[in-house]
Design an enzyme around this catalytic site. Structure first.
Site, PDB file in Angstrom:
ATOM      1  N   GLN A 233       0.833  -1.225   0.124  1.00  0.00           N
ATOM      2  CA  GLN A 233       0.066   0.045  -0.001  1.00  0.00           C
ATOM      3  C   GLN A 233       0.935   1.366  -0.061  1.00  0.00           C
ATOM      4  O   GLN A 233       0.620   2.056  -0.833  1.00  0.00           O
ATOM      5  CB  GLN A 233      -0.871  -0.132   1.357  1.00  0.00           C
ATOM      6  CG  GLN A 233      -1.850  -1.180   1.326  1.00  0.00           C
ATOM      7  CD  GLN A 233      -2.952  -1.038   2.549  1.00  0.00           C
ATOM      8  OE1 GLN A 233      -4.075  -0.309   2.348  1.00  0.00           O
ATOM      9  NE2 GLN A 233      -2.937  -1.342   3.629  1.00  0.00           N
TER      10      GLN A 233
ATOM     11  N   TYR B 197       9.118   2.055   7.935  1.00  0.00           N
ATOM     12  CA  TYR B 197       7.984   2.585   8.291  1.00  0.00           C
ATOM     13  C   TYR B 197       7.854   1.328   9.666  1.00  0.00           C
ATOM     14  O   TYR B 197       8.071   0.062   9.515  1.00  0.00           O
ATOM     15  CB  TYR B 197       6.790   2.183   7.379  1.00  0.00           C
ATOM     16  CG  TYR B 197       6.876   3.551   6.674  1.00  0.00           C
ATOM     17  CD1 TYR B 197       6.247   4.500   6.722  1.00  0.00           C
ATOM     18  CD2 TYR B 197       7.479   3.304   5.266  1.00  0.00           C
ATOM     19  CE1 TYR B 197       5.919   5.639   5.705  1.00  0.00           C
ATOM     20  CE2 TYR B 197       7.448   4.425   4.387  1.00  0.00           C
ATOM     21  CZ  TYR B 197       6.725   5.534   4.610  1.00  0.00           C
ATOM     22  OH  TYR B 197       6.767   6.531   3.715  1.00  0.00           O
TER      23      TYR B 197
ATOM     24  N   TYR C 147       4.455 -10.381  15.242  1.00  0.00           N
ATOM     25  CA  TYR C 147       4.547  -8.986  14.244  1.00  0.00           C
ATOM     26  C   TYR C 147       5.244  -7.786  15.052  1.00  0.00           C
ATOM     27  O   TYR C 147       6.104  -7.162  14.801  1.00  0.00           O
ATOM     28  CB  TYR C 147       3.155  -8.961  13.860  1.00  0.00           C
ATOM     29  CG  TYR C 147       3.130  -7.463  13.068  1.00  0.00           C
ATOM     30  CD1 TYR C 147       3.908  -7.079  11.722  1.00  0.00           C
ATOM     31  CD2 TYR C 147       2.535  -6.248  13.442  1.00  0.00           C
ATOM     32  CE1 TYR C 147       3.715  -6.200  11.042  1.00  0.00           C
ATOM     33  CE2 TYR C 147       2.295  -5.156  12.560  1.00  0.00           C
ATOM     34  CZ  TYR C 147       2.916  -5.121  11.527  1.00  0.00           C
ATOM     35  OH  TYR C 147       2.930  -3.925  10.844  1.00  0.00           O
TER      36      TYR C 147
HETATM   37  N1  LIG Z   1      -1.272  -2.224   7.275  1.00  0.00           N
HETATM   38  C1  LIG Z   1      -1.324  -1.534   8.063  1.00  0.00           C
HETATM   39  O1  LIG Z   1      -2.336  -1.362   8.748  1.00  0.00           O
HETATM   40  C2  LIG Z   1       0.037  -1.084   9.009  1.00  0.00           C
HETATM   41  C3  LIG Z   1      -0.307  -0.516  10.319  1.00  0.00           C
HETATM   42  C4  LIG Z   1       1.006   0.240  10.980  1.00  0.00           C
HETATM   43  C5  LIG Z   1       2.144  -0.026  10.157  1.00  0.00           C
HETATM   44  N2  LIG Z   1       2.192  -0.612   9.125  1.00  0.00           N
HETATM   45  C6  LIG Z   1       3.698  -0.641   8.509  1.00  0.00           C
HETATM   46  O2  LIG Z   1       3.718   0.135   7.345  1.00  0.00           O
HETATM   47  C7  LIG Z   1       4.592  -0.284   6.431  1.00  0.00           C
HETATM   48  C8  LIG Z   1       3.736  -0.423   5.016  1.00  0.00           C
HETATM   49  O3  LIG Z   1       2.537  -1.293   5.192  1.00  0.00           O
HETATM   50  P1  LIG Z   1       1.741  -1.655   4.046  1.00  0.00           P
HETATM   51  O4  LIG Z   1       0.269  -1.653   4.487  1.00  0.00           O
HETATM   52  O5  LIG Z   1       1.944  -0.839   2.987  1.00  0.00           O
HETATM   53  O6  LIG Z   1       2.081  -3.342   3.955  1.00  0.00           O
HETATM   54  P2  LIG Z   1       1.668  -4.254   2.733  1.00  0.00           P
HETATM   55  O7  LIG Z   1       0.695  -3.584   1.843  1.00  0.00           O
HETATM   56  O8  LIG Z   1       1.339  -5.438   3.393  1.00  0.00           O
HETATM   57  O9  LIG Z   1       3.075  -4.592   1.869  1.00  0.00           O
HETATM   58  C9  LIG Z   1       4.205  -4.847   2.255  1.00  0.00           C
HETATM   59  C10 LIG Z   1       4.943  -5.277   1.028  1.00  0.00           C
HETATM   60  O10 LIG Z   1       6.060  -5.890   1.680  1.00  0.00           O
HETATM   61  C11 LIG Z   1       6.421  -7.186   0.689  1.00  0.00           C
HETATM   62  N3  LIG Z   1       6.989  -8.272   1.365  1.00  0.00           N
HETATM   63  C12 LIG Z   1       6.518  -9.015   2.295  1.00  0.00           C
HETATM   64  N4  LIG Z   1       7.574  -9.851   2.503  1.00  0.00           N
HETATM   65  C13 LIG Z   1       8.595  -9.697   1.713  1.00  0.00           C
HETATM   66  C14 LIG Z   1       9.792 -10.330   1.341  1.00  0.00           C
HETATM   67  N5  LIG Z   1      10.330 -11.453   1.809  1.00  0.00           N
HETATM   68  N6  LIG Z   1      10.781  -9.658   0.594  1.00  0.00           N
HETATM   69  C15 LIG Z   1      10.392  -8.538  -0.274  1.00  0.00           C
HETATM   70  N7  LIG Z   1       9.284  -8.079  -0.228  1.00  0.00           N
HETATM   71  C16 LIG Z   1       8.468  -8.304   0.762  1.00  0.00           C
HETATM   72  C17 LIG Z   1       4.936  -7.537   0.272  1.00  0.00           C
HETATM   73  O11 LIG Z   1       5.121  -8.212  -0.913  1.00  0.00           O
HETATM   74  P3  LIG Z   1       4.494  -9.521  -1.114  1.00  0.00           P
HETATM   75  O12 LIG Z   1       2.954  -9.210  -0.989  1.00  0.00           O
HETATM   76  O13 LIG Z   1       4.638  -9.589  -2.570  1.00  0.00           O
HETATM   77  O14 LIG Z   1       5.039 -10.387  -0.335  1.00  0.00           O
HETATM   78  C18 LIG Z   1       4.182  -6.208   0.049  1.00  0.00           C
HETATM   79  O15 LIG Z   1       4.365  -5.538  -1.257  1.00  0.00           O
HETATM   80  C19 LIG Z   1       5.040  -1.759   6.949  1.00  0.00           C
HETATM   81  O16 LIG Z   1       6.321  -1.462   7.628  1.00  0.00           O
HETATM   82  C20 LIG Z   1       4.156  -2.048   8.002  1.00  0.00           C
HETATM   83  O17 LIG Z   1       4.408  -2.731   9.095  1.00  0.00           O
HETATM   84  C21 LIG Z   1       1.180  -1.143   8.325  1.00  0.00           C
END
Ligand SMILES: NC(=O)c1ccc[n+]([C@@H]2O[C@H](COP(=O)([O-])OP(=O)(O)OC[C@H]3O[C@@H](n4cnc5c(N)ncnc54)[C@H](OP(=O)(O)O)[C@@H]3O)[C@@H](O)[C@H]2O)c1
Length: 330
Positions: free
Chosen positions: A23, A112, A141
């Protein structure tokens, strides 16, 4: 939001973005394209972040001066049974990036992180200086993301102690942007609620967990803004103003969609509030996800930042309207 200049950066070297297809990663693609800053975006298939060697090869190949790490192992419940993988991606990979930026590139790392590093040790909004954990109450996590934060800080501290990082020129720095309840181009709570609201005539949504919905577009802008700034290294809580519960967010998003023309089945009075204990999940989640954004606001106010600091409601309204428009078009 407008951006401070990138005059500190060597434009012959690209900004390297991990997490291209997530995202925040998708939002970063738009943001950096609009800014016309040279950037390389890597997805999971380009570099598996659970493979330390693969990360090092990529860093040696691109030699970035700035890394924005939007990739993470975000499957919160699955992480309970995939601890090693979650730690490899969320803790070891950022450590490798931090080591490179602090010791080799002398550049900038934007990373992040999450409200899940806190486990209800406080009633009000958490400050960056508040004690995290307690670790034994965090989900896997949350523990892995916390370990990532600590690894980044440790890498920079070690580099600083050995004279590798020169804080005098304010260059080699890291920014850990802790955020919560992210929504953007991808699967998220708001999209799920809108889908269910068009399928069902009753929904039950958790009411006793409170946090701040954060737009991926805005988080990308903040990350880029920080990368191009002169502000100090550290942890920053990156959330919009305001707070809400999952239930109130669901009602707000569904009512916004209904008033924008989306076919909604459920009536607001049939979106029923339930306690989190009625919706048990493998991983524990914080009841209090409030993050104080005062430090980030101050940092942004010291940059060439002209935009108004956003409230979550205006961001969610714009997001829902966009989704409805897209679905009406298709
Ligand atoms: N989503 C939330 O509500 C939330 C809340 C608080 C903080 N955050 C933090 O904000 C940041 C961005 O979150 P987001 O919602 O954009 O996350 P997201 O949509 O789940 O995207 C995470 C990305 O990381 C990639 N990824 C996972 N495993 C991987 C690996 N082994 N090698 C390379 N890439 C890998 C995934 O690719 P694949 O899908 O292809 O594996 C995906 O494109 C993260 O640090 C998250 O911890 C998120």
């Amino acid at each position: 939001m407008s951006f401070s200049s990138f005059e500190l950066l060597d434009h012959s070297k690209p900004i390297l973005v991990f997490g291209r297809d997530g995202q925040v990663g998708r939002a970063l693609q738009v943001c950096l394209k609009d800014l016309k800053v040279p950037a390389v975006f890597l997805g999971h298939s380009d570099c598996d972040l659970s493979n330390e060697l693969a990360i090092k090869e990529v860093l040696n190949h691109y030699q970035p001066q700035v890394i924005i790490n939007a990739a993470a192992y975000t499957a919160v419940d699955k992480a309970e049974s995939e601890r090693e993988l979650a730690f490899a991606i969320n803790a070891k990979a950022p450590a490798v990036m931090a080591h490179y930026i602090a010791n080799v590139a002398h550049g900038i790392l934007v990373h992040y992180s999450t409200d899940y590093v806190f486990a209800d040790s406080k009633q009000g909004a958490y400050l960056e200086s508040d004690v995290v954990g307690p670790v034994e109450k965090l989900s896997v996590y949350g523990q892995s993301k916390l370990a990532g934060e600590q690894a980044i800080e440790e890498a920079f501290n070690l580099a600083h102690d050995s004279g590798q990082v020169t804080y005098a020129d304010k260059f080699a720095r890291y920014f850990i942007l802790r955020t919560s309840w992210v929504y953007g181009d991808g699967g998220n709570f708001i999209r799920t609620m809108l889908r269910l609201a068009s399928e069902r005539d009753q929904l039950k949504v958790v009411v006793d967990q409170v946090g701040v919905p954060s737009s991926a577009d805005w988080l990308a802008e903040v990350g880029v803004q920080m990368a191009g700034s002169r502000v100090e290294s550290g942890i920053y809580h990156a959330v919009p103003d305001g707070e809400t519960s999952w239930h109130a967010l669901a009602v707000f998003a569904i009512e916004t969609a209904a008033s924008s023309g989306e076919g909604i089945e459920v009536k607001s009075e049939n979106i029923l509030p339930i306690p989190a204990t009625d919706y048990p999940l493998p991983a524990s989640r914080p009841y209090n996800s409030r993050l104080s954004n005062a430090k980030l606001k101050k940092a942004l106010s010291e940059m060439a930042f002209t935009g108004q600091y956003p409230h979550w409601q205006e961001q969610v309204t714009a997001y829902v309207k966009r989704i409805v428009e897209e679905s009406l078009k298709s």
